[in-house]
Motif scaffolding. Structure first.
Motif, short mmCIF file in Angstrom:
data_model
loop_
_atom_site.label_atom_id
_atom_site.label_comp_id
_atom_site.label_asym_id
_atom_site.label_seq_id
_atom_site.Cartn_x
_atom_site.Cartn_y
_atom_site.Cartn_z
N VAL A 1 50.17 28.58 36.28
CA VAL A 1 50.43 28.07 35.20
C VAL A 1 50.32 28.67 33.77
N LEU A 2 49.79 29.88 33.75
CA LEU A 2 49.81 30.71 32.77
C LEU A 2 51.30 31.17 32.68
N THR A 3 51.71 31.56 33.63
CA THR A 3 52.78 32.37 33.73
C THR A 3 54.13 31.34 33.21
N ALA A 4 54.07 30.00 33.71
CA ALA A 4 54.95 29.08 33.33
C ALA A 4 54.75 28.62 32.02
N ALA A 5 53.67 28.98 31.23
CA ALA A 5 53.67 28.72 29.82
C ALA A 5 53.70 29.93 28.84
N ALA A 6 54.24 31.01 29.57
CA ALA A 6 54.24 32.42 28.88
C ALA A 6 53.27 32.84 28.16
N ILE A 7 52.18 32.72 28.66
CA ILE A 7 50.88 32.87 28.19
C ILE A 7 50.26 34.23 28.74
N ASP A 8 50.05 35.28 27.84
CA ASP A 8 49.49 36.73 28.47
C ASP A 8 48.03 36.40 28.76
N TRP A 9 47.63 37.33 29.60
CA TRP A 9 45.95 37.28 29.96
C TRP A 9 45.56 38.73 30.18
N GLU A 10 44.29 38.77 30.03
CA GLU A 10 43.09 40.15 30.23
C GLU A 10 42.54 39.78 31.26
N LEU A 11 42.49 40.19 32.49
CA LEU A 11 41.63 39.94 33.42
C LEU A 11 40.64 40.90 33.61
N VAL A 12 39.26 40.47 33.21
CA VAL A 12 38.03 41.37 33.37
C VAL A 12 37.19 40.88 34.53
N GLU A 13 37.16 42.17 35.34
CA GLU A 13 36.66 42.01 36.62
C GLU A 13 35.14 42.57 36.73
N ALA A 14 34.15 41.69 37.07
CA ALA A 14 32.87 42.03 37.05
C ALA A 14 32.30 42.53 38.65
N LYS A 15 31.99 43.43 38.86
CA LYS A 15 31.61 43.85 40.29
C LYS A 15 30.22 43.88 40.62
N ARG A 16 29.47 43.48 39.23
CA ARG A 16 27.87 43.64 39.58
C ARG A 16 27.67 42.43 38.50
N GLN A 17 26.20 41.97 38.85
CA GLN A 17 25.80 40.99 37.97
C GLN A 17 25.27 41.44 36.71
N GLY A 18 25.57 40.89 35.72
CA GLY A 18 25.39 41.33 34.25
C GLY A 18 26.27 42.08 33.61
N ASP A 19 27.57 42.52 34.36
CA ASP A 19 28.66 43.23 33.86
C ASP A 19 29.29 42.49 32.65
N ILE A 20 29.70 41.01 32.95
CA ILE A 20 30.28 40.23 31.91
C ILE A 20 29.39 39.98 30.74
N ARG A 21 28.12 39.80 31.01
CA ARG A 21 27.06 39.52 29.74
C ARG A 21 27.23 40.54 29.12
N HIS A 22 26.86 42.08 29.55
CA HIS A 22 26.76 43.21 28.78
C HIS A 22 28.07 43.40 28.00
N GLN A 23 29.47 43.15 28.68
CA GLN A 23 30.51 43.42 27.84
C GLN A 23 30.73 42.30 26.76
N VAL A 24 30.54 41.14 26.98
CA VAL A 24 30.67 40.06 25.87
C VAL A 24 29.49 40.63 24.93
N ALA A 25 28.31 40.94 25.20
CA ALA A 25 27.34 41.29 24.02
C ALA A 25 27.78 42.35 23.49
N GLU A 26 28.22 43.53 23.82
CA GLU A 26 28.27 44.84 23.26
C GLU A 26 29.44 44.66 22.46
N GLN A 27 30.70 43.78 22.98
CA GLN A 27 31.90 43.59 22.03
C GLN A 27 31.36 42.94 20.60
N ILE A 28 30.55 42.09 20.73
CA ILE A 28 29.98 41.25 19.65
C ILE A 28 29.16 42.06 18.84
#
Length: 395
Positions: A107-134
């Motif tokens: 669906v994203l491809t059909a709408a010509a929307i680009d995306w960035e895939l953030v992979e979390a291999k451990r618990q807490g990776d997403i939380r830390h990346q989002v908080a550190e970016q802020i």
């Protein structure tokens, strides 16, 4: 005298079939009928599900495909969304990536929307990346481009709406916890009580002027590095680990949250947050994943009804492409994915509770964060109206 009934003679066969050596066709027996019926029934259900799955996916692709035909300015950049994926409990990250590739990406491809895939291999990776970016944004360190990249990209026009897609309950939880930590927590990692106590003890040794001064200096350096050392006459032995352990490549542990959930309400509102009226809208993509032999009936049913999941995920992704959102409602949105969490393996949840897993903590979002959040969702009228242009969406 009994007369035997004459045997019925078989009807004459087609001489052409006889010449070709084709035997007389007979009705299959009982066992063969059961086998053929089972195989044909299962094959029919698989074919029906795949056919409707493709139809549902194509329906939502057609709904957003007009966006790809819109004219983009020469210095314009396509819209870009961020996709957070995390492995389901008891399984690998490949499961989540395959789910995204099959139900969200088309669906994203059909709408010509680009995306960035953030992979979390451990618990807490997403939380830390989002908080550190802020935190970097609050410190003014958000722009890490060099002079050449600034000169190249400053003339480009970016779509500022963005959007966030969280695949699975775990990624959804971590992202919102990261928002709370980044905006309400301190900018630097607070020292733990154990480390502060150890530093005070080391400073006391330094002030005493005893023979252990040199030992205290070494212990102070170790305490600043966050390493526990022994105290007293044995301190000079300090931290001599095995050579084999030092050679092992150990990934650094995910940093602990800078603020606990219990302190969200008492945390002061940073001036950077007061100037923000809204965050990027978010959407939760369901990731039903159940394991265990006793759950085989449920897994079998879901295997034959993937068309329903394709329609649900396609609808949610289409809401991202069409930028249809509503305000964040904690009572509703914090409960999204609870059925997914209830299906996590029991042994995994018991172990996670013992280890203090982030995924098993309470799902809390501060009111100051919730009032600035929006959730992607198509209105019910979208099921009856098929827009063909941007004017149709605006009207």
């Amino acid at each position: 005298m009994s007369t035997a009934s004459p045997k019925s003679t078989p009807p004459p066969r087609n001489p052409v079939l006889v010449a070709l050596g084709i035997p007389r066709l007979r009705m299959p027996g009982r066992n063969m009928s059961i086998f053929l019926g089972t195989v044909l029934g299962i094959s029919g259900m698989i074919y029906y599900d795949r056919k409707n799955r493709r139809a549902n996916r194509q329906k939502w692709k057609d709904r957003v495909s007009y966006l790809a035909n819109e004219t983009l300015q020469p210095n314009g950049m396509p819209r870009k969304v961020t996709v957070y994926v995390a492995p389901p409990p008891g399984d690998h990250l490949d499961v989540t990536i395959a789910h995204f590739t099959q139900y969200v990406k088309p669906v994203l491809t059909a709408a010509a929307i680009d995306w960035e895939l953030v992979e979390a291999k451990r618990q807490g990776d997403i939380r830390h990346q989002v908080a550190e970016q802020i935190r970097k944004e609050r410190r003014g360190e958000g722009d890490s481009r060099d002079e050449l990249m600034k000169a190249v990209t400053d003339g480009l026009k970016y779509d500022t709406e963005g959007g966030v897609i969280c695949v699975g309950r775990g990624a959804y939880k971590e992202y919102l916890h990261g928002l709370n930590e980044g905006w309400l927590g301190p900018l630097e990692m607070p020292a733990s009580p154990q480390l502060e106590k150890r530093v005070d003890e080391v400073h006391g040794l330094l002030e005493s002027g005893d023979d252990v001064t040199q030992t205290a200096v070494e212990a102070s350096k170790a305490a600043e590095a966050g390493v526990a050392t022994s105290q007293g006459p044995d301190a000079n032995k300090s931290i001599e680990g095995d050579d084999s352990e030092e050679k092992q490549d150990k990934k650094p542990a995910v940093p602990k949250p800078y603020i606990s959930q219990a302190d969200y309400g008492s945390a002061p509102t940073p001036p950077e947050l007061a100037r923000i009226t809204s965050f990027q809208p978010i959407v939760y993509i369901p990731l039903p994943h159940i394991l265990g032999f006793l759950n085989t009936p449920i897994r079998t049913y879901r295997f034959f009804t993937k068309r329903e999941l394709a329609d649900r995920c396609g609808r949610l992704t289409a809401s991202v492409a069409l930028s249809q959102s509503r305000p964040f409602i904690p009572r509703i949105d914090l409960a999204q994915g609870m059925e997914e969490e209830n299906e996590w393996p029991k042994k995994w949840k018991e172990t996670a509770l013992e280890k203090g897993s982030e995924w098993m903590q309470d799902f809390v979002v501060d009111d100051r964060i919730a009032e600035r959040l929006r959730v992607y969702q198509l209105p019910l009228i979208e099921d009856e109206i098929k827009p063909t242009s941007a004017a149709a969406i605006e009207g």
